[in-house]
Write a protein that holds these residues in place. Structure first.
Motif, PDB file in Angstrom:
ATOM      1  N   ARG A   1       0.814  -1.020  -0.082  1.00 50.53           N
ATOM      2  CA  ARG A   1       0.201  -0.123  -0.051  1.00 50.53           C
ATOM      3  C   ARG A   1       0.817   1.263   0.010  1.00 50.53           C
ATOM      4  N   THR A   2       1.767   1.165   0.706  1.00 39.82           N
ATOM      5  CA  THR A   2       2.813   2.337   0.819  1.00 39.82           C
ATOM      6  C   THR A   2       3.235   2.811  -0.587  1.00 39.82           C
ATOM      7  N   GLY A   3       3.650   1.885  -1.403  1.00 40.82           N
ATOM      8  CA  GLY A   3       4.095   2.120  -2.800  1.00 40.82           C
ATOM      9  C   GLY A   3       3.339   2.492  -3.610  1.00 40.82           C
ATOM     10  N   LEU A   4       1.820   1.915  -3.331  1.00 42.01           N
ATOM     11  CA  LEU A   4       0.761   2.575  -4.302  1.00 42.01           C
ATOM     12  C   LEU A   4       0.378   4.001  -3.983  1.00 42.01           C
ATOM     13  N   ASP A   5       0.719   4.229  -2.502  1.00 43.01           N
ATOM     14  CA  ASP A   5       0.089   5.503  -2.095  1.00 43.01           C
ATOM     15  C   ASP A   5       1.290   6.725  -2.799  1.00 43.01           C
ATOM     16  N   LEU A   6       2.420   6.399  -2.766  1.00 42.78           N
ATOM     17  CA  LEU A   6       3.576   7.253  -2.915  1.00 42.78           C
ATOM     18  C   LEU A   6       3.541   7.336  -4.700  1.00 42.78           C
ATOM     19  N   ALA A   7       3.097   6.397  -5.484  1.00 40.99           N
ATOM     20  CA  ALA A   7       2.989   6.532  -6.691  1.00 40.99           C
ATOM     21  C   ALA A   7       1.885   7.413  -7.126  1.00 40.99           C
ATOM     22  N   THR A   8       0.851   7.218  -6.395  1.00 40.86           N
ATOM     23  CA  THR A   8      -0.482   7.895  -6.792  1.00 40.86           C
ATOM     24  C   THR A   8      -0.412   9.342  -6.387  1.00 40.86           C
ATOM     25  N   GLU A   9       0.511   9.881  -5.487  1.00 43.94           N
ATOM     26  CA  GLU A   9       1.051  11.132  -5.012  1.00 43.94           C
ATOM     27  C   GLU A   9       1.723  11.475  -6.234  1.00 43.94           C
ATOM     28  N   GLU A  10       2.804  11.018  -6.704  1.00 47.56           N
ATOM     29  CA  GLU A  10       3.361  11.333  -7.944  1.00 47.56           C
ATOM     30  C   GLU A  10       2.485  11.611  -9.125  1.00 47.56           C
ATOM     31  N   LEU A  11       1.485  10.565  -9.281  1.00 46.78           N
ATOM     32  CA  LEU A  11       0.814  11.060 -10.387  1.00 46.78           C
ATOM     33  C   LEU A  11       0.150  12.297 -10.365  1.00 46.78           C
ATOM     34  N   ARG A  12      -0.649  12.459  -8.896  1.00 47.03           N
ATOM     35  CA  ARG A  12      -1.283  13.471  -8.654  1.00 47.03           C
ATOM     36  C   ARG A  12      -0.551  14.870  -8.940  1.00 47.03           C
ATOM     37  N   GLY A  13       0.531  14.908  -8.402  1.00 45.98           N
ATOM     38  CA  GLY A  13       1.280  16.015  -8.231  1.00 45.98           C
ATOM     39  C   GLY A  13       1.874  16.362  -9.576  1.00 45.98           C
ATOM     40  N   THR A  14       2.348  15.627 -10.434  1.00 47.92           N
ATOM     41  CA  THR A  14       2.633  15.833 -11.946  1.00 47.92           C
ATOM     42  C   THR A  14       1.394  16.501 -12.581  1.00 47.92           C
ATOM     43  N   LEU A  15       0.210  15.749 -12.640  1.00 43.69           N
ATOM     44  CA  LEU A  15      -0.968  16.200 -13.184  1.00 43.69           C
ATOM     45  C   LEU A  15      -1.278  17.622 -12.833  1.00 43.69           C
ATOM     46  N   ALA A  16      -1.424  17.797 -11.388  1.00 44.17           N
ATOM     47  CA  ALA A  16      -1.782  19.215 -10.817  1.00 44.17           C
ATOM     48  C   ALA A  16      -0.838  20.323 -11.501  1.00 44.17           C
ATOM     49  N   ALA A  17       0.588  19.766 -11.388  1.00 47.75           N
ATOM     50  CA  ALA A  17       1.653  20.839 -12.056  1.00 47.75           C
ATOM     51  C   ALA A  17       1.046  21.240 -13.348  1.00 47.75           C
ATOM     52  N   LEU A  18       0.905  20.248 -14.401  1.00 47.85           N
ATOM     53  CA  LEU A  18       0.363  20.608 -15.565  1.00 47.85           C
ATOM     54  C   LEU A  18      -0.562  21.446 -15.972  1.00 47.85           C
ATOM     55  N   VAL A  19      -1.796  21.275 -14.769  1.00 46.55           N
ATOM     56  CA  VAL A  19      -2.831  21.988 -15.008  1.00 46.55           C
ATOM     57  C   VAL A  19      -2.572  23.550 -14.308  1.00 46.55           C
ATOM     58  N   ARG A  20      -1.604  23.730 -13.466  1.00 50.04           N
ATOM     59  CA  ARG A  20      -1.169  25.168 -13.163  1.00 50.04           C
ATOM     60  C   ARG A  20      -0.523  25.613 -14.551  1.00 50.04           C
ATOM     61  N   GLU A  21       0.149  25.003 -15.141  1.00 51.60           N
ATOM     62  CA  GLU A  21       0.832  25.387 -16.269  1.00 51.60           C
ATOM     63  C   GLU A  21      -0.105  25.852 -17.482  1.00 51.60           C
ATOM     64  N   LEU A  22      -1.023  25.133 -17.575  1.00 53.12           N
ATOM     65  CA  LEU A  22      -2.109  25.372 -18.607  1.00 53.12           C
ATOM     66  C   LEU A  22      -2.759  26.629 -18.103  1.00 53.12           C
ATOM     67  N   ASP A  23      -3.039  26.818 -16.910  1.00 53.99           N
ATOM     68  CA  ASP A  23      -3.892  28.060 -16.291  1.00 53.99           C
ATOM     69  C   ASP A  23      -2.892  29.387 -16.427  1.00 53.99           C
TER      70      ASP A  23
END
Length: 219
Positions: free
Chosen positions: A186-208
């Protein structure tokens, strides 16, 4: 026509027809701009992650991608003629808010076979800022060798004042593909989920920021 890259029972020819319709379906309603289309890998397993603020994003991305794509779509859409069509073009129903392994297993097989699968990590529509994410996307990366393709979409959500603008500008920003190592448990899954979330959120901010700069240049 071959149904390569699609679930069992889907029609390759109907899927490609649906993509052709999707390319022009929203043109009368929106001024659509796609940035970074050349970044989409043309072959090999790809897990596309995108933000979600309206019902338009799935159809819009599906139509604008230069290759076949299979999206996880809420189960409520799979009724009557619409449900038949969604299944025939290869989209996969998923129950929101409940443990549901069947669609994940279906899409994992598509990735293992070299297809492209699209998911919305937020799990449901919201402001599209990607402040939270569910673990399904990270789970799909385990054992499939898929590269991650982030896509940010802005302009589809109705403004807060509820006034519908005439042909509002809609932007799709396709980010650079990247890989994520999903660790054990579960720890590995949570860390990967946060990496995916953070990268996508950063791309949204870039588009904004890009959209704000464009509006500033017009004023």
């Amino acid at each position: 026509m071959s149904s390569a890259g699609l679930p069992e029972g889907a029609s390759g020819s109907l899927h490609d027809l649906g993509r052709a319709i999707g390319k022009v379906l929203f043109r009368p309603a929106y001024r659509i701009r796609v940035h970074g289309r050349e970044r989409v890998p043309r072959t090999g397993p790809v897990l596309l992650i995108a933000n979600h603020s309206s019902l338009v994003e799935p159809q819009l991305i599906y139509g604008m991608l230069p290759r076949r794509s299979v999206f996880l779509v809420k189960e409520e859409m799979f009724t009557g003629a619409m449900g038949w069509f969604l299944r025939r073009i290869g989209q996969v129903p998923v129950r929101r808010g409940e443990p549901d392994r069947a669609p994940l297993l279906t899409t994992a097989k598509i990735l293992a076979d070299g297809g492209l699968v699209g998911v919305f990590p937020e799990g449901t529509r919201g402001d599209g800022n990607v402040t939270k994410a569910e673990a399904g996307a990270a789970w799909l990366l385990r054992g499939t060798g898929a590269v991650v393709l982030p896509v940010a979409v802005r302009g589809t959500k109705r403004p807060a004042d509820r006034k519908r603008r005439f042909r509002p500008r809609v932007d799709l920003l396709i980010g650079e593909p990247f890989r994520v190592e999903v660790g054990k448990g579960r720890t590995g899954l949570d860390l990967a989920t946060e990496e995916l979330r953070g990268t996508l959120a950063a791309l949204v901010r870039e588009l904004d920021a890009q959209r704000a700069q464009t509006e500033k240049a017009k004023s």
